[in-house]
Motif scaffolding. Structure first.
Motif, PDB file in Angstrom:
ATOM      1  N   ILE A   1       0.827  -1.293   0.071  1.00  0.00           N
ATOM      2  CA  ILE A   1      -0.029  -0.072  -0.140  1.00  0.00           C
ATOM      3  C   ILE A   1       0.887   1.192   0.096  1.00  0.00           C
ATOM      4  O   ILE A   1       0.706   2.295  -0.756  1.00  0.00           O
ATOM      5  CB  ILE A   1      -0.898   0.007   1.189  1.00  0.00           C
ATOM      6  CG1 ILE A   1      -1.721  -1.311   1.204  1.00  0.00           C
ATOM      7  CG2 ILE A   1      -1.734   1.400   1.373  1.00  0.00           C
ATOM      8  CD1 ILE A   1      -2.576  -1.352   2.120  1.00  0.00           C
ATOM      9  N   PHE A   2       1.878   1.149   0.736  1.00  0.00           N
ATOM     10  CA  PHE A   2       2.693   2.482   0.840  1.00  0.00           C
ATOM     11  C   PHE A   2       3.507   2.514  -0.472  1.00  0.00           C
ATOM     12  O   PHE A   2       3.733   3.715  -0.848  1.00  0.00           O
ATOM     13  CB  PHE A   2       3.791   2.184   1.806  1.00  0.00           C
ATOM     14  CG  PHE A   2       4.658   3.168   2.542  1.00  0.00           C
ATOM     15  CD1 PHE A   2       3.786   4.429   3.253  1.00  0.00           C
ATOM     16  CD2 PHE A   2       5.679   3.832   2.323  1.00  0.00           C
ATOM     17  CE1 PHE A   2       4.193   5.439   3.663  1.00  0.00           C
ATOM     18  CE2 PHE A   2       6.338   5.072   2.646  1.00  0.00           C
ATOM     19  CZ  PHE A   2       5.447   5.907   3.547  1.00  0.00           C
ATOM     20  N   ALA A   3       3.832   1.323  -0.864  1.00  0.00           N
ATOM     21  CA  ALA A   3       4.569   1.796  -2.328  1.00  0.00           C
ATOM     22  C   ALA A   3       3.678   2.123  -3.474  1.00  0.00           C
ATOM     23  O   ALA A   3       3.939   3.133  -4.208  1.00  0.00           O
ATOM     24  CB  ALA A   3       5.009   0.302  -2.825  1.00  0.00           C
ATOM     25  N   ILE A   4       2.348   1.802  -3.410  1.00  0.00           N
ATOM     26  CA  ILE A   4       1.357   2.513  -4.461  1.00  0.00           C
ATOM     27  C   ILE A   4       0.995   3.883  -3.949  1.00  0.00           C
ATOM     28  O   ILE A   4       1.076   4.626  -5.018  1.00  0.00           O
ATOM     29  CB  ILE A   4       0.139   1.598  -4.274  1.00  0.00           C
ATOM     30  CG1 ILE A   4       0.174   0.283  -4.626  1.00  0.00           C
ATOM     31  CG2 ILE A   4      -1.101   2.093  -5.130  1.00  0.00           C
ATOM     32  CD1 ILE A   4      -0.796  -0.623  -4.344  1.00  0.00           C
ATOM     33  N   LEU A   5       1.127   4.149  -2.707  1.00  0.00           N
ATOM     34  CA  LEU A   5       0.948   5.606  -2.161  1.00  0.00           C
ATOM     35  C   LEU A   5       2.054   6.463  -2.937  1.00  0.00           C
ATOM     36  O   LEU A   5       1.838   7.616  -3.454  1.00  0.00           O
ATOM     37  CB  LEU A   5       1.046   5.681  -0.855  1.00  0.00           C
ATOM     38  CG  LEU A   5       0.576   7.143  -0.438  1.00  0.00           C
ATOM     39  CD1 LEU A   5      -0.559   7.785  -0.687  1.00  0.00           C
ATOM     40  CD2 LEU A   5       0.673   7.099   1.118  1.00  0.00           C
ATOM     41  N   ILE A   6       3.273   6.121  -2.888  1.00  0.00           N
ATOM     42  CA  ILE A   6       4.376   6.770  -3.370  1.00  0.00           C
ATOM     43  C   ILE A   6       4.252   6.986  -5.169  1.00  0.00           C
ATOM     44  O   ILE A   6       4.639   8.034  -5.353  1.00  0.00           O
ATOM     45  CB  ILE A   6       5.732   5.984  -2.996  1.00  0.00           C
ATOM     46  CG1 ILE A   6       5.991   5.950  -1.575  1.00  0.00           C
ATOM     47  CG2 ILE A   6       6.982   6.740  -3.786  1.00  0.00           C
ATOM     48  CD1 ILE A   6       7.430   5.084  -1.116  1.00  0.00           C
TER      49      ILE A   6
ATOM     50  N   GLY B   1       3.646  10.578  -6.864  1.00  0.00           N
ATOM     51  CA  GLY B   1       4.889  10.809  -7.765  1.00  0.00           C
ATOM     52  C   GLY B   1       6.338  10.268  -7.365  1.00  0.00           C
ATOM     53  O   GLY B   1       6.817  10.611  -6.386  1.00  0.00           O
ATOM     54  N   ALA B   2       6.818   9.319  -8.128  1.00  0.00           N
ATOM     55  CA  ALA B   2       8.056   8.672  -7.630  1.00  0.00           C
ATOM     56  C   ALA B   2       9.232   9.694  -8.052  1.00  0.00           C
ATOM     57  O   ALA B   2      10.083   9.284  -7.425  1.00  0.00           O
ATOM     58  CB  ALA B   2       8.096   7.199  -8.238  1.00  0.00           C
ATOM     59  N   LYS B   3       9.143  10.458  -8.818  1.00  0.00           N
ATOM     60  CA  LYS B   3      10.183  11.322  -9.321  1.00  0.00           C
ATOM     61  C   LYS B   3      10.187  12.520  -8.716  1.00  0.00           C
ATOM     62  O   LYS B   3       8.850  13.303  -8.544  1.00  0.00           O
ATOM     63  CB  LYS B   3       9.933  11.641 -10.985  1.00  0.00           C
ATOM     64  CG  LYS B   3      11.218  12.396 -11.632  1.00  0.00           C
ATOM     65  CD  LYS B   3      11.214  12.447 -12.909  1.00  0.00           C
ATOM     66  CE  LYS B   3      12.118  13.341 -13.510  1.00  0.00           C
ATOM     67  NZ  LYS B   3      12.085  13.434 -14.866  1.00  0.00           N
ATOM     68  N   HIS B   4      11.019  13.095  -8.105  1.00  0.00           N
ATOM     69  CA  HIS B   4      11.233  14.441  -7.416  1.00  0.00           C
ATOM     70  C   HIS B   4      11.494  15.675  -8.321  1.00  0.00           C
ATOM     71  O   HIS B   4      12.453  15.504  -9.094  1.00  0.00           O
ATOM     72  CB  HIS B   4      12.300  14.128  -6.280  1.00  0.00           C
ATOM     73  CG  HIS B   4      12.179  15.346  -5.232  1.00  0.00           C
ATOM     74  ND1 HIS B   4      12.723  16.633  -5.587  1.00  0.00           N
ATOM     75  CD2 HIS B   4      11.767  15.252  -3.959  1.00  0.00           C
ATOM     76  CE1 HIS B   4      12.424  17.459  -4.410  1.00  0.00           C
ATOM     77  NE2 HIS B   4      12.027  16.595  -3.573  1.00  0.00           N
ATOM     78  N   PRO B   5      10.890  16.524  -8.323  1.00  0.00           N
ATOM     79  CA  PRO B   5      11.262  17.790  -9.210  1.00  0.00           C
ATOM     80  C   PRO B   5      12.608  18.614  -8.617  1.00  0.00           C
ATOM     81  O   PRO B   5      12.963  18.363  -7.661  1.00  0.00           O
ATOM     82  CB  PRO B   5      10.011  18.676  -8.955  1.00  0.00           C
ATOM     83  CG  PRO B   5       9.656  18.469  -7.612  1.00  0.00           C
ATOM     84  CD  PRO B   5       9.540  16.809  -7.536  1.00  0.00           C
TER      85      PRO B   5
END
Length: 611
Positions: free
Chosen positions: A325-330, A334-338
């Motif tokens: 669930i936590f992986a899906i939340l990330i 957005g997995a990529k950081h601006p």
């Protein structure tokens, strides 16, 4: 946790004056040699002195902020480019949203604290929501956990303000018990100016919360020992949750070790939640605090750390599903950081060390399976005391001792018995400390947790042929939840031996006339160390009768004579032989069979001459 806004900088087209004005601001800090106008931004190609880059860009950013512009500097194909866009019109939520979420979260955390304290203190259900119980739950759980989360978010907030980045007040997220909250976050209303600011804002929250969580953990562990609430010895599976101490909490426990199998005090649990929140926020992925730190330290390579983190969470979900669930939340956030506005200036060594230190905290504050259901354990151990090999003869008895220990975490009804002993053998037990000296075929006792008892076992050898025999003794408990036997056993081996007897026929050959009678005498010597009881039998021969008797003065004529021979002594018995008139002359053999517990131990042959 904090969330950065995406950089959206619409610029109206056909604004030559505005472009020239913006160019003049850029040129005051960086020599501009080319300009490219896009639909929403303007790109200024500049010559950069990297030794003064950071200071010059900060001055440019501050100057442009007053005119609602946002600059960003990048390095593209060997050229430095300052990209300028219009600051987006902010749509900030009212502070009432923060207040409503705060009230809801505090209510949920209060409810969680009340339930946690009621469970810990075994408060009767009728008093769960009494004023006293509510006050205790708030004092020992709600307030400590709320303080940790608040200090965490205020660490982000004040560091963002210090770095000139507008930020919202914390938004608290409610949850159901036993936590009452999923933590909190602040929203950054400005792009983060540099890697340095990104690191400092990202690391400020976890470090601030951790500094408060440590003393709360120590106080909670001390209260755990002071209140000393032992784990119930008759709990059912699923009624108690077990929390896994991360390495950091285990080190803290060394300062105040838990002295027994005690329930964790709610204040210690609040600190545990604080460590969990710190670890989760430090995961180097997406918009998490760890994602900010990774982006500051690793630059564009932070995307690999983000994907590795997500993959690791998916792998861990096979052991603890919440990680999925936590992986899906990330992924959802957005997995990529601006990038920060100034993504060129790298961190100095001191800040890199701070970043590495933050990830070290992640390692020692993370628990792969943080919380699990505590199952009742009915394990038992049976351990022989002394040798498990012995020599026995039929009829002889030996005693042995063994210990039984309750290895489980609940009180345990344990039965001790022998599993299918050899036929005719007698195996009986009693507790060593029992005042009742009677042995029983099985003994049951209700063991306390970690209780250890010594048992005595008496084994009487039955009628068995010479050779090896085994007896398996079992200590068995029944798991009430799973309705299955849980047991431990030990095997005792016995070498069954028979006494060695010596025989002497005093009259080597008995002579008897046809139609007459005669007597013979046989002496038997017991060379063993135990008394033995024998059965002597003889069958009549055709026209010849044979009786046995032991006492000459009072003959007890029989064809089956019972005799007892004490250890290392001898006895004699007599053979009375009589013939009929039809008996034929000649030599005969009179066989006398010697039985010991039904086993034919020997056959004595007495010679006979009929004349």
């Amino acid at each position: 946790m904090l969330v950065s806004p995406a950089m959206q900088t619409p610029m109206p087209p056909d604004a030559a004056k505005e472009i020239e004005y913006v160019k003049s601001m850029v040129a005051r800090h960086f020599p501009v040699y080319d300009v490219k106008v896009n639909y929403d931004v303007v790109e200024f190609y500049c010559r950069i002195d990297e030794t003064t880059l950071e200071e010059s860009f900060d001055r440019l950013r501050e100057e442009m902020a007053s005119h609602d512009y946002i600059p960003m500097i990048t390095y593209q194909k060997g050229e430095h480019v300052v990209i300028v866009g219009k600051r987006p019109r902010s749509k900030h939520r009212s502070i009432y949203v923060n207040l409503v979420m705060l009230i809801i979260t505090l209510t949920a955390m209060t409810f969680a604290g009340v339930m946690d304290w009621a469970s810990y203190a075994d408060v009767p259900s009728s008093e769960t929501f009494s004023l006293e119980n509510i006050a205790r739950g708030v004092l020992v759980f709600t307030l400590p956990l709320f303080a940790i989360l608040t200090v965490h978010e205020l660490g982000h907030y004040f560091m963002a303000r210090k770095r000139g980045v507008a930020a919202s007040l914390p938004f608290f997220i409610p949850s159901i018990p036993p936590l009452g909250t999923f933590g909190a976050f602040i929203s950054l209303r400005d792009p983060i100016p540099s890697r340095k600011s990104l690191l400092e804002i990202g690391v400020a929250g976890p470090l601030a919360g951790l500094i408060l969580a440590v003393p709360i953990a120590i106080a909670g562990l001390m209260l755990t020992n002071i209140d000393a609430k032992p784990i119930p010895d008759d709990f059912e599976s699923g009624s108690i949750f077990r929390v896994a101490f991360p390495l950091m909490y285990s080190w803290i426990e060394e300062l105040s070790p838990i002295q027994g199998d005690y329930l964790l005090h709610p204040m210690a649990f609040a600190a545990w939640v604080g460590f969990l929140v710190t670890a989760l926020n430090l995961l180097p992925a997406g918009q998490l605090d760890g994602g900010h730190i990774a982006r500051a330290v690793l630059g564009r390579n932070a995307k690999f750390a983000s994907w590795i983190t997500i993959a690791a969470l998916v792998a861990l979900s096979f052991f603890y599903f919440a990680w999925m669930i936590f992986a899906i939340l990330i992924l959802f956030l957005g997995a990529k950081h601006p990038p920060p506005l100034n993504d060129i200036t790298k961190l100095d060594t001191k800040r890199k060390v701070v970043g590495v230190f933050a990830f070290a905290i992640l390692v020692i504050a993370f628990a792969p399976v943080p919380i699990s259901v505590l199952d009742s354990d009915h394990s038992v151990e049976l351990s022989p005391i002394g040798d498990v090999n012995a020599i026995l003869s039929p009829g002889s008895t030996m005693e042995f001792s063994f210990s039984v220990e309750n290895l489980g975490n609940v009180r345990n009804n344990i039965t001790v018995f022998a599993d299918s002993p050899p036929q005719g053998w007698v195996v009986a037990f009693k507790r060593n400390a029992s005042l009742d000296l009677d042995y029983e075929q099985s003994v049951e006792h209700r063991f306390d947790v970690s209780e250890n008892l010594t048992y005595d076992m008496r084994v009487t050898c039955g009628p068995s042929p010479p050779g090896e025999e085994q007896i398996t003794i079992i200590a068995r408990s029944l798991s009430s939840q799973e309705e299955e036997f849980i047991e431990d056993s030990a095997v005792y081996s016995f070498n069954v031996t028979y006494p060695i007897l010596e025989f002497w026929v005093k009259n080597d050959t008995v002579t008897v006339p046809i139609g007459g009678e005669a007597n013979g005498t046989v002496q038997m010597n017991n060379t063993g160390e135990v008394d033995i009881a024998l059965t002597l039998t003889v069958s009549n021969l055709p026209t010849i009768g044979v009786d046995l008797y032991e006492d000459e003065l009072q003959p007890n004529h029989t064809q089956a004579l019972q005799v007892s021979i004490p250890a290392n002594e001898s006895i004699s018995f007599h053979v009375f032989i009589f013939t009929s008139d039809s008996t034929v002359e000649g030599d005969r053999i009179v066989p006398i069979q010697v039985f010991y517990f039904g086993f034919n131990l020997e056959t004595i042959e007495v010679g006979l001459v009929v004349f």
